[in-house]
Design a protein around this motif. Structure first.
Motif, PDB file in Angstrom:
ATOM      1  N   PRO A 132       2.340 -10.518  10.405  1.00 32.06           N
ATOM      2  CA  PRO A 132       2.673 -10.827   9.236  1.00 32.06           C
ATOM      3  C   PRO A 132       1.523 -10.970   8.083  1.00 32.06           C
ATOM      4  O   PRO A 132       0.648 -11.782   8.475  1.00 32.06           O
ATOM      5  N   GLY A 133       1.468 -10.074   7.106  1.00 32.27           N
ATOM      6  CA  GLY A 133       0.488 -10.250   6.125  1.00 32.27           C
ATOM      7  C   GLY A 133      -0.833  -9.107   6.548  1.00 32.27           C
ATOM      8  O   GLY A 133      -1.599  -8.757   5.433  1.00 32.27           O
ATOM      9  N   ASN A 134      -0.932  -8.704   7.793  1.00 28.51           N
ATOM     10  CA  ASN A 134      -2.065  -8.024   8.151  1.00 28.51           C
ATOM     11  C   ASN A 134      -1.678  -6.224   7.997  1.00 28.51           C
ATOM     12  O   ASN A 134      -0.474  -5.967   8.225  1.00 28.51           O
ATOM     13  N   VAL A 135      -2.695  -5.590   7.845  1.00 32.55           N
ATOM     14  CA  VAL A 135      -2.481  -4.072   8.034  1.00 32.55           C
ATOM     15  C   VAL A 135      -2.062  -3.999   9.566  1.00 32.55           C
ATOM     16  O   VAL A 135      -2.694  -4.546  10.412  1.00 32.55           O
ATOM     17  N   ASP A 136      -1.058  -3.162   9.730  1.00 37.04           N
ATOM     18  CA  ASP A 136      -0.809  -2.707  11.249  1.00 37.04           C
ATOM     19  C   ASP A 136      -0.115  -1.349  11.215  1.00 37.04           C
ATOM     20  O   ASP A 136      -0.463  -0.648  10.014  1.00 37.04           O
ATOM     21  N   ARG A 137       0.259  -0.792  12.249  1.00 32.93           N
ATOM     22  CA  ARG A 137       0.725   0.687  12.238  1.00 32.93           C
ATOM     23  C   ARG A 137       1.771   0.997  11.264  1.00 32.93           C
ATOM     24  O   ARG A 137       2.476   2.111  11.307  1.00 32.93           O
ATOM     25  N   HIS A 138       2.524   0.007  10.875  1.00 28.44           N
ATOM     26  CA  HIS A 138       3.584   0.172   9.847  1.00 28.44           C
ATOM     27  C   HIS A 138       3.425  -0.219   8.548  1.00 28.44           C
ATOM     28  O   HIS A 138       4.319   0.002   7.625  1.00 28.44           O
ATOM     29  N   ARG A 139       2.389  -1.114   8.152  1.00 25.08           N
ATOM     30  CA  ARG A 139       2.037  -1.437   6.856  1.00 25.08           C
ATOM     31  C   ARG A 139       0.591  -1.220   6.552  1.00 25.08           C
ATOM     32  O   ARG A 139      -0.229  -1.393   7.171  1.00 25.08           O
ATOM     33  N   ASP A 140       0.471  -0.742   5.486  1.00 21.11           N
ATOM     34  CA  ASP A 140      -0.985  -0.642   4.608  1.00 21.11           C
ATOM     35  C   ASP A 140      -0.913  -1.475   3.520  1.00 21.11           C
ATOM     36  O   ASP A 140       0.060  -2.005   2.959  1.00 21.11           O
ATOM     37  N   HIS A 141      -2.102  -2.038   3.214  1.00 19.67           N
ATOM     38  CA  HIS A 141      -2.310  -2.515   1.858  1.00 19.67           C
ATOM     39  C   HIS A 141      -2.602  -1.637   0.908  1.00 19.67           C
ATOM     40  O   HIS A 141      -3.081  -0.332   1.185  1.00 19.67           O
ATOM     41  N   ASP A 142      -2.708  -2.090  -0.249  1.00 21.43           N
ATOM     42  CA  ASP A 142      -3.055  -0.889  -1.479  1.00 21.43           C
ATOM     43  C   ASP A 142      -4.191  -0.239  -1.368  1.00 21.43           C
ATOM     44  O   ASP A 142      -4.439   0.794  -1.458  1.00 21.43           O
ATOM     45  N   ASP A 143      -5.285  -1.080  -0.891  1.00 20.18           N
ATOM     46  CA  ASP A 143      -6.726  -0.422  -0.936  1.00 20.18           C
ATOM     47  C   ASP A 143      -7.371  -0.212   0.491  1.00 20.18           C
ATOM     48  O   ASP A 143      -8.386  -0.321   0.835  1.00 20.18           O
ATOM     49  N   LEU A 144      -6.609  -0.812   1.431  1.00 21.17           N
ATOM     50  CA  LEU A 144      -6.773  -0.846   2.752  1.00 21.17           C
ATOM     51  C   LEU A 144      -5.737  -0.358   3.715  1.00 21.17           C
ATOM     52  O   LEU A 144      -4.695  -1.198   3.591  1.00 21.17           O
ATOM     53  N   ARG A 145      -5.915   0.564   4.574  1.00 29.42           N
ATOM     54  CA  ARG A 145      -5.042   1.292   5.516  1.00 29.42           C
ATOM     55  C   ARG A 145      -5.468   1.404   6.803  1.00 29.42           C
ATOM     56  O   ARG A 145      -6.623   1.078   7.069  1.00 29.42           O
ATOM     57  N   PHE A 146      -4.237   1.552   7.609  1.00 30.12           N
ATOM     58  CA  PHE A 146      -4.423   1.662   9.118  1.00 30.12           C
ATOM     59  C   PHE A 146      -5.504   2.717   9.421  1.00 30.12           C
ATOM     60  O   PHE A 146      -6.474   2.169  10.301  1.00 30.12           O
ATOM     61  N   GLU A 147      -5.556   3.657   8.829  1.00 25.41           N
ATOM     62  CA  GLU A 147      -6.810   4.516   9.242  1.00 25.41           C
ATOM     63  C   GLU A 147      -8.100   4.071   8.931  1.00 25.41           C
ATOM     64  O   GLU A 147      -8.992   4.378   9.835  1.00 25.41           O
ATOM     65  N   HIS A 148      -8.321   3.299   8.026  1.00 25.19           N
ATOM     66  CA  HIS A 148      -9.703   2.582   7.721  1.00 25.19           C
ATOM     67  C   HIS A 148     -10.081   1.569   9.056  1.00 25.19           C
ATOM     68  O   HIS A 148     -11.258   1.682   9.428  1.00 25.19           O
ATOM     69  N   PHE A 149      -9.183   0.910   9.657  1.00 31.52           N
ATOM     70  CA  PHE A 149      -9.363   0.099  10.687  1.00 31.52           C
ATOM     71  C   PHE A 149      -9.614   0.930  11.885  1.00 31.52           C
ATOM     72  O   PHE A 149     -10.517   0.608  12.759  1.00 31.52           O
ATOM     73  N   LEU A 150      -9.029   2.135  12.111  1.00 34.31           N
ATOM     74  CA  LEU A 150      -8.921   3.033  13.419  1.00 34.31           C
ATOM     75  C   LEU A 150     -10.829   3.427  13.051  1.00 34.31           C
ATOM     76  O   LEU A 150     -11.506   3.493  14.147  1.00 34.31           O
ATOM     77  N   ALA A 151     -10.945   3.962  11.850  1.00 34.33           N
ATOM     78  CA  ALA A 151     -12.529   4.496  11.586  1.00 34.33           C
ATOM     79  C   ALA A 151     -13.469   3.218  11.834  1.00 34.33           C
ATOM     80  O   ALA A 151     -14.644   3.493  12.364  1.00 34.33           O
ATOM     81  N   GLY A 152     -13.100   2.050  11.471  1.00 35.41           N
ATOM     82  CA  GLY A 152     -14.004   0.761  11.481  1.00 35.41           C
ATOM     83  C   GLY A 152     -14.478   0.644  12.889  1.00 35.41           C
ATOM     84  O   GLY A 152     -15.480   0.406  13.407  1.00 35.41           O
ATOM     85  N   ALA A 153     -13.174   0.703  13.791  1.00 32.45           N
ATOM     86  CA  ALA A 153     -13.513   0.306  15.310  1.00 32.45           C
ATOM     87  C   ALA A 153     -14.347   1.321  15.693  1.00 32.45           C
ATOM     88  O   ALA A 153     -15.226   0.802  16.681  1.00 32.45           O
TER      89      ALA A 153
END
Length: 276
Positions: free
Chosen positions: A22-43
């Motif tokens: 709840p509240g975090n980016v996950d594989r079902h939810r993005d934020h307006d300026d921060l998306r699931f793909e950004h976390f994958l790339a960051g890792a």
């Protein structure tokens, strides 16, 4: 067999793939300026710094390199706090891997480690609280401009974490032997089902147990306490937290510190034999 840096990268990937958180980016939810793909790339981008930690490079240098690589995506700050936990854990995992050994390791950090920690803030914007009025010269947002003060006062990276521990859950892990991270790893091992489901359960349990300091920085202590109470209510009712996840996203509630601790717990569990 995966190496510690590979397990650390996998932990970051499993954390963001877990849902609902709840509240975090996950594989079902993005934020307006921060998306699931950004976390994958960051890792993936953090891998060089994680490898340096495993090779015994100073913690501050390895962290700065990990953040630099993480920042090579368009979303901004994805895993700064998680990396601040993972870098010492990766280094500790190459020897006697325990809470006590990790605590000894971080206590041995140096002024140079603190300097590189401050340099990391120049790679990506990180939301932090304003420092006390008498500590403006140690504001991490000054980046490398604060290094002369660190050197003049003989402030190590552990000292920085100790000064921040009251209001920052990641810094508090450094001063308590990564207590919640190691406990979370044991909880993951006791849970059943897919690892991503276990991580989502752990997230909700951690959030219910203790107010998230990232929420507190953004919204104040009353809101942070209310967020924990709402998580507790869902656990008591054994209700589906999907609705809570949607509510938190709409309200701009992002329990980022809790997510950081889940990532650290996943790494420890993977190192101790959790199968994926």
């Amino acid at each position: 067999m995966r190496t510690p840096p590979q397990n650390a990268e996998l932990a970051l990937l499993l954390e963001v793939a877990s849902t609902p958180k709840p509240g975090n980016v996950d594989r079902h939810r993005d934020h307006d300026d921060l998306r699931f793909e950004h976390f994958l790339a960051g890792a993936v981008g953090a891998q060089n710094g994680l490898q340096l930690a495993a090779e015994g490079e100073p913690i501050g240098h390895a962290f700065e390199r990990a953040v630099s690589g993480m920042a090579e995506q368009r979303g901004g700050n994805t895993q700064f706090g998680a990396l601040l936990l993972l870098i010492p854990l990766v280094q500790a995992s190459t020897g006697e891997f325990s809470s006590e050994a990790t605590q000894r390791l971080v206590r041995e950090t140096t002024i140079a480690d603190a300097a590189n920690f401050y340099r990391a803030f120049e790679h990506v914007p990180v939301f932090v609280s304003d420092p006390p009025a008498d500590a403006d010269d140690l504001d991490v947002r000054r980046g490398s401009k604060a290094i002369p003060t660190l050197e003049a006062r003989d402030i190590t990276l552990f000292d920085v974490m100790e000064m921040s521990a009251d209001g920052d859950g990641v810094a508090r892990e450094w001063t308590t032997g990564f207590e919640r991270s190691f406990a979370g790893a044991e909880r993951l091992r006791r849970l059943s089902g897919p690892v991503t489901d276990r991580a989502a359960t752990l997230f909700l349990e951690l959030l219910a147990a203790e107010p998230d300091t990232f929420v507190e920085k953004h919204h104040g202590p009353e809101v942070a306490a209310e967020v924990s109470e709402r998580a507790q209510a869902y656990l008591r009712r054994k209700a589906d937290p999907e609705k809570l996840a949607d509510q938190f996203v709409k309200e701009g509630i992002n329990p980022g510190t809790t997510a950081d601790i889940v990532a650290a717990s996943l790494f420890i569990a993977l190192e101790r034999g959790l199968q994926v």
